[in-house]
Write an enzyme that holds these catalytic residues in place. Sequence first.
Site, short mmCIF file in Angstrom:
data_model
loop_
_atom_site.label_atom_id
_atom_site.label_comp_id
_atom_site.label_asym_id
_atom_site.label_seq_id
_atom_site.Cartn_x
_atom_site.Cartn_y
_atom_site.Cartn_z
N HIS A 173 0.84 -1.20 0.00
CA HIS A 173 0.00 0.00 0.00
C HIS A 173 0.87 1.24 0.00
O HIS A 173 1.94 1.26 0.60
CB HIS A 173 -0.90 0.01 1.24
N ASP A 223 -14.80 2.82 6.66
CA ASP A 223 -13.76 3.50 5.87
C ASP A 223 -14.32 3.99 4.53
O ASP A 223 -13.93 5.06 4.06
CB ASP A 223 -12.56 2.58 5.61
N ARG A 280 -13.67 12.41 3.63
CA ARG A 280 -12.37 13.08 3.80
C ARG A 280 -11.95 13.73 2.49
O ARG A 280 -11.38 14.80 2.46
CB ARG A 280 -11.31 12.06 4.24
N SER A 340 -7.64 4.33 8.14
CA SER A 340 -8.12 3.99 6.81
C SER A 340 -7.28 2.88 6.17
O SER A 340 -7.82 1.87 5.70
CB SER A 340 -8.07 5.26 5.94
N LYS A 396 -8.28 -1.62 6.28
CA LYS A 396 -8.42 -2.43 5.06
C LYS A 396 -7.37 -3.52 4.99
O LYS A 396 -7.64 -4.65 4.60
CB LYS A 396 -8.28 -1.52 3.82
N1 URA Z 1 -4.69 5.29 1.29
C1 URA Z 1 -5.79 4.93 2.01
O1 URA Z 1 -6.36 3.87 1.79
N2 URA Z 1 -6.23 5.76 2.95
C2 URA Z 1 -5.63 6.93 3.23
O2 URA Z 1 -6.08 7.62 4.11
C3 URA Z 1 -4.49 7.30 2.47
C4 URA Z 1 -4.03 6.46 1.50
#
Ligand code: URA
Length: 431
Positions: free
Chosen positions: A82, A161, A168, A183, A187
């Site tokens: 990520h 989320d 957001r 967030s 996930k």
């Molecule tokens: N990626 C995400 O999934 N959430 C964030 O807040 C920032 C990057």
Amino acid sequence: MTFPEIIGKKRDGESLTREEIARFVRGAGNGGLAGEQLAALLMAICIRGMTAEETAWLTEEMLQSGEMWHLADAVPEAVDKHSTGGIGDTVSLIFAPLMAAVGVPIAMMAGRGLGHSQGTLDKLEAIPGFRVGWDRGGMLDLLERCGAAVVAQTDDIAPADRTLYALRDITATVPSLPLIVGSIMSKKLALGAGTLSLDVKCGSGAFRKTLPEAKELAEALRSVARSAGVACEAVITEMDQPLGPALGTACEVRQAIEIIEGRGSAPLREVTLRLAEEALVLRGRDRTSARADLEKALDDGSAAVAWEAFVRAHCGNPDPDLLARPRRVVDVLAEGPGRLTAVDGEDLGRAAVEVGAGRRRLDEVIDYGGGIEVLVRLGDPIEPGQPLARVLLGERPVDEPAVIDKVREAFTLAHDAPEQPPLVYGTPELT
Ligand code: URA
């Protein structure tokens, strides 16, 4: 306590209890709280921050707001990756087939555009037919068929989320550390891969602009992952300018294909290789031989074969000629001579969103032909009239002169050579 009182508590800088955070997350997940109330608390959190304990509770509550896939039980060797969000950041599109090509299954639950940054799912959906909606069984099937799965959050994964991410995005509350940690990690933990490689972006095009801010985020993300038993490393990488020249969706897919075929932007290739190397080291591989295998996969065509299989398995058509093209291209020219000393990545990202690479409203559709191509890098000598960037105009109506001005103003020219930031700062302890 009423919810307005909870908002007031955070507005005044107090810590929230676990139960108060749970009410916020429940209300986001089940629609029980008004969008205005959620947005107000998001802003209060953004301004006042959260303690490490509050951040951990927020992450756990967000995780528990939905189902968990426990991927490591089914595919223990699967790796997730990520990024905290940047521009020209096409790494995930390359990472997935590259790792599959070296025999490591990749499973990612990716996101859509957020703030000024473009999202992996939006980029993949620029490929005709590409499907990102899969359930757990579908993801396992993808892993079996092509060794790599990139999927969207389902309605049942971290539903809080989904609501908060979208809110957001339109309330200027993206950069908050606890909100980013909650967030991303809700996930990641809901998917449940055993290994996680994190790319923490630092600079003008990132949500964390300075090295201390990026380091703080890297440590927070890694610590939540490790406490949950995930083998995780976080690498801080430079985002003071776009990683690859293209910012958008279809144009970023083209950019990814170039790297996958052993060509293309050197910084984008290098950051992808470093994150992939880190993932292989986490899986117990020797760093030097891991690096050699990854470079070979890009250079000998095996990553390209894996990309085709990856796209086809997700129902997409890998023919690059089918990717959307801009309707018109406008060059943005430099006004004066000088060296390129700074790039306002956030402004560039916003300009890309404006022309179609993202959404200005929740319900806006992406324009796959739109985007920006940046033609210069920090330190380059620039002549008057030299093209700095190209604005790719698709079908979305835009205020063209305003976008062109915004792009031009994102570049700062001066006489002195700038200090070049390193491309990879490294893990938090190396910075
Ligand atoms: N990626 C995400 O999934 N959430 C964030 O807040 C920032 C990057």
